[in-house]
Design a protein around this motif. Sequence first.
Motif: not given
Length: 167
Positions: A46-75
Motif C-alpha cells: 500500500x505504501x509503495x503504491x501510494x509512493x509510486x503515485x506521488x512520484x508520477x509513476x502510476x497510470x490509470x485507465x478510465x472508461x467513462x470515469x470507471x477505473x478499469x486498469x492500472x500500471x506502474x512504470x519506473x526508470x
Amino acid sequence: MLEDAQIRPAVKEDGPKVIEMLKKVAQWMREQEINQWQYLLNGGDDKEILEAIKQKETFIVLNDEELIATFTLSTIQSDWDRHIFGGETEGDSVYLHRLAVLPVHIGKGLGKELLNWIEKNFSTDKAYLKLDCVADNSKLNQFYLENGFHYLGETDHHSKYEKKLFS
C-alpha cells in the motif's frame, strides 16, 4: 477497447481507488487459484503504491470515469527489481509493475493494448522494458511471451522478462 478509454498519470486522490482495484484483482486471482499478488490483500505494498503515485509513476485507465486498469512504470530500480534482476550498471531499463485489469475486462485484449500503449507513448531513453511475474502463473508467463517479451530466467520463483524498446 482503449479507443474509448483515457490513460493518465494517477494523482494523489486516485490512490485509494488504485489500491481498491488492485485488491479486487488480487481477490479474483485468489478465487481463480492463481498464485499472484496475495500479499496485496493484507495491505502489502500500500505504501509503495501510494509512493509510486506521488512520484508520477502510476497510470490509470478510465472508461467513462470507471477505473478499469492500472500500471506502474519506473526508470529507477526498486529493491525488488535489484533482488530479481540484479543491480543494473547501465540503468538502461524501465520496470513495469502492477499491470492490472479488472476481471470483467480480462480476455478482451486490454492487457495487450496497454503493453502496446506503453511502447508507443511512454517517453524514455531507456532501452528495455522489464517485468517479473510468479513463475508458476503459466497464463501470465504465456501472455508476456506472446507479447514479444524475452524470458531471462527465474529468480526466487519469479520469471524475468524484458522487451527491447524502440524509442
